[in-house]
Design an enzyme around this catalytic site. Structure first.
Site, short mmCIF file in Angstrom:
data_model
loop_
_atom_site.label_atom_id
_atom_site.label_comp_id
_atom_site.label_asym_id
_atom_site.label_seq_id
_atom_site.Cartn_x
_atom_site.Cartn_y
_atom_site.Cartn_z
N ARG B 271 94.70 43.14 0.89
CA ARG B 271 95.00 44.58 0.95
C ARG B 271 94.07 45.18 1.99
O ARG B 271 92.86 45.05 1.91
CB ARG B 271 94.88 45.23 -0.43
CG ARG B 271 93.52 45.59 -0.92
CD ARG B 271 93.55 46.52 -2.14
NE ARG B 271 92.61 46.13 -3.18
CZ ARG B 271 91.29 46.37 -3.13
NH1 ARG B 271 90.75 46.97 -2.10
NH2 ARG B 271 90.51 45.97 -4.12
N HIS B 275 91.68 49.82 -3.28
CA HIS B 275 92.47 49.49 -4.47
C HIS B 275 93.36 50.67 -4.84
O HIS B 275 94.56 50.53 -5.05
CB HIS B 275 91.54 49.13 -5.63
CG HIS B 275 92.18 49.23 -6.98
ND1 HIS B 275 93.20 48.39 -7.36
CD2 HIS B 275 91.96 50.07 -8.01
CE1 HIS B 275 93.58 48.73 -8.59
NE2 HIS B 275 92.86 49.74 -8.99
N TYR B 284 81.94 47.32 -1.13
CA TYR B 284 81.89 45.93 -1.57
C TYR B 284 82.42 44.90 -0.56
O TYR B 284 82.35 43.72 -0.82
CB TYR B 284 82.62 45.77 -2.92
CG TYR B 284 84.04 46.32 -2.98
CD1 TYR B 284 85.10 45.56 -2.50
CD2 TYR B 284 84.31 47.58 -3.52
CE1 TYR B 284 86.40 46.07 -2.56
CE2 TYR B 284 85.61 48.08 -3.58
CZ TYR B 284 86.64 47.32 -3.10
OH TYR B 284 87.92 47.80 -3.15
#
Lengths: 328, 381
Positions: B271, B275, B284
């Site tokens: 992706r 999210h 992250y």
């Protein structure tokens, strides 16, 4: 007049399921050990040999899988009747119950309704191990989109189960296992319905209304009979469906007597007795002659069986509750 | 040999990162090839606009799909007309292919229940937000087709059910850690149902990378535990995804001897964005990693192939882009023109017949709103 059979409550479950499976090919039963073994309480005894392995299905040991695949079966046009072996084991499937089973109609804007009935033996009093005696009907009654049934007689059990299977919405059907075999009753052969959402007056009386359901109906009636000898005339109302509750019958009985006791084996806090008390407060305050008494289980985990008899309300405690309400 | 029967570590690929044919070309006509390209472009553009709408406060939290077009569009195009799709919450692209209007997807993420309305002829279950919880539904849905195909003979064996209908169930890499993944696939194997389980392994379950999600070498190999085949495919190669899904659906309908109907496909992909719009992936993951994966972008990859096949030129690409922009922009206009729901609609779909006490709640509330006026309830936007 149709023929009758003299059945126990658990035999009435079987009879109700068999009757509806005979009439409707879309009805399938699924669960752990329900096939060859006929269920640990024999509620599905012989159904697999009668209807075949595709309609009475022994599933893997998986509560979420059982309830979740029943959700899928229902979206595909079937009427699944999943059984969870004991209501104390419903929690691994709880997410499926509250995230999907209860709200599929809402989520899909009524394109999919889930005509499924989740059955489980429930309640205490049979000397079972830990997690085999829970009484958590309030969880399910609190969840919008579900209907919750707790029968107390063989006749009602069969008629309510048939109604539940025919209902377009999902029903949680909690079977009080303490009275699975406690007594027999004449039950008509063939199909009949006992409507969901309607209470039954089990004993008429004029001094106090006692609201109860499931296995607690028997000690409640026992207490009422024994107090009748002292001149206290108690009306006993068996709710039969705890959600949606028959608020009209509850209020009507209370307006007649002005006093109320609620008896259930579930823990007191957050239980349905609180709901009934609030209902009477809202709808019939001016009829109220005494505080509503709650005779219930305690806010502790259901104890193992050496202490179980102290936990469950019995006729003595119900009598005390009734006296409290009447003598206020 | 079917593409499915291979070592799960031997990932299926048809196009390399530059769009050159490196694997067996799937059985696919030119029109479908162009449709896949168009729908991928549509999904990408829709996604960009949706994120932008969220940033402008015109839409609520939204889960972006960019990077996953190859997996979504390639697999959805492999479905036959009567097949079913069981989505998670990110399959906006696949849903369009199955006939869900873009307006509905927009409305859902704009907080309108009406977004859940699926046209009767679109075989798609509603969005499922709790991770992996739709997997047992997919197993049950496919099981219902088998049961319904059994004739009236009550003694008919459960395994006898044969059906032409098949389905695909989508979920992410994080879902494979959930109990429902196991229970759903386990049921699917035991009842041998015609369902394809399609894992969009986009490398990150919010902030947790794939390698911290499971110690399994691949996700595809998890199928072994359920007795059916697992296959890994390059999820950013739409043609490889199409081929693998097509083979899996074919097997679901007509399994070979000793073969079970279900398949688990692990589509390895990435992706590109967050999210959801509430997430900040820079916390992250490295920009380097994102850039490395962007080099595998499924859209230029297919475009290069189609140009080399003579199916696309600049003019066609422009035309396609123009049509797509118009379509998305129209859908946004329609969604934003949707009237705010009336208060009583909250009660409409809770039960088939509203229980009396709930009817009372509704009537009292509607009366209250009317007494105070809607403005007393609605926050200003």
């Amino acid at each position: 007049m149709s023929e009758t059979q003299n059945l126990t409550l658990v035999q009435a479950v079987r009879d109700g399921l068999a009757t509806e499976m005979e009439l409707d090919d879309d009805v399938v039963a699924l669960g752990q050990d329900i096939g060859k073994n006929g269920g640990v309480f024999r509620a599905t005894q012989g159904l697999q040999s009668e209807f075949g392995e595709s309609r009475v299905v022994d599933t893997p040991l998986a509560e979420s899988g059982i309830i979740g695949s029943a959700v899928g079966l229902a979206t595909g046009g079937m009427k699944p009747v999943p059984e969870i072996q004991f209501s104390g084991f419903m929690y691994p499937g709880f997410d499926q119950i509250v995230s999907h089973m209860s709200r599929y109609r809402t989520r899909s804007r009524s394109r999919f309704s889930l005509p499924m009935v989740l059955r489980a033996p429930y309640g205490g009093g049979i000397r079972a191990p830990e997690h085999h005696s829970e009484s958590k009907e309030a969880f399910y009654a609190h969840e919008a989109g579900l209907k919750v049934v707790v029968p107390s007689t063989p006749y009602d059990t069969k008629g309510l189960l048939i109604s539940a299977i025919r209902d377009p919405d999902p029903v949680v059907f909690l079977e009080p296992k303490l009275i699975y075999r406690a007594f027999r009753e004449d039950v008509p052969e063939g199909d009949y319905e006992v409507p969901l959402g309607e209470a039954a007056v089990r004993r008429e009386g004029s001094d106090v209304s006692v609201f109860t359901y499931g296995a607690m109906t028997r000690p409640t009636l026992e207490a009422a009979e024994s107090l009748a000898e002292e001149g206290i005339d108690a009306e006993v109302v068996d709710l039969r469906t705890v959600s949606p509750m028959d608020r009209e019958s509850i209020v009507e009985s209370f307006e007649k007597t002005g006093r109320a006791v609620v008896v259930h084996e579930a823990p007191k806090s957050g239980g349905l007795a609180g709901e009934i008390t609030a209902l009477l407060q809202e709808e019939a305050l001016l009829y109220q002659e005494a505080p509503v008494q709650r005779v219930t289980g305690f806010d502790v985990p259901v104890p193992l069986y050496a202490m179980e008899d102290y936990y469950l309300p019995n006729a003595a405690r119900v009598e005390d509750g009734i006296r409290e309400a009447v003598e206020f | 040999m079917s593409t499915i029967q291979r070592d799960p570590e031997n990932r299926v690929q048809v196009l390399d990162e530059d769009g050159n044919l490196v694997g067996e070309r799937p059985d696919i006509d030119d029109e479908t090839l162009l449709d896949i390209y168009r729908d991928m472009k549509l999904a990408r553009h829709f996604d960009e606009r949706a994120v932008s709408l969220q940033r402008q406060g015109r839409m609520g939290t939204y889960p972006p799909l960019s990077g996953q077009e190859g997996a979504q569009i390639g697999s959805a195009h492999a479905l036959a007309e009567d097949d079913w799709m069981v989505p998670s919450y990110r399959e906006h692209g696949a849903a369009v292919v199955r006939g869900l209007p873009l307006k509905q997807t927009l409305l859902y993420w704009m907080g309108y229940e009406a977004g859940n309305e699926v046209p009767e002829d679109a075989n798609i279950l509603p969005v499922a937000v709790p991770i992996a919880s739709q997997i047992p539904h997919a197993a049950g849905l496919a099981w219902s087709w088998k049961l319904q195909s059994i004739d009236d003979d009550a003694a008919a064996d459960a395994a006898a059910g044969d059906t032409d209908t098949a389905g695909i169930c989508y979920f992410g890499d994080g879902a494979t850690s959930e109990g429902d993944f196991h229970e759903g696939l386990n049921f699917a194997g035991v009842y041998d149902v015609p369902m394809v389980f399609f894992c969009n392994n986009n490398q990150w379950a919010i902030s947790v990378p794939r390698e911290k999600q499971t110690a399994s070498e691949t996700l595809a190999q998890k199928a072994d535990a359920y007795g059916f085949e697992g296959v890994q495919v390059d999820g950013m190669d739409p043609l490889a995804v199409y081929k693998v899904t097509q083979d899996a659906l074919e097997k679901a309908r007509n399994p070979g001897e000793d073969q079970l109907r279900p398949t688990m496909i692990e589509a390895v992909q990435y992706r590109f964005g967050a999210h959801t719009t509430a997430d900040d992936p820079t916390v992250y993951r490295d920009e380097d990693e994102v850039e490395r994966w962007k080099a595998k972008d499924p859209i230029p990859r297919l475009e290069a192939f189609l140009r080399s096949e003579g199916l696309l030129d600049d003019e066609t690409v422009d035309e396609i882009e123009e049509t797509i922009e118009q379509r998305v922009s129209d859908a946004i206009d329609e969604a934003e023109a949707e009237p705010r729901p009336e208060p009583e609609e909250m009660f409409e779909h809770a039960y088939a017949d509203l229980p009396p006490a709930l009817r009372e709640q509704r009537d009292e509330f509607v009366e209250t709103v009317n007494r105070h006026g809607k403005d007393a309830f609605l926050e200003e936007e």
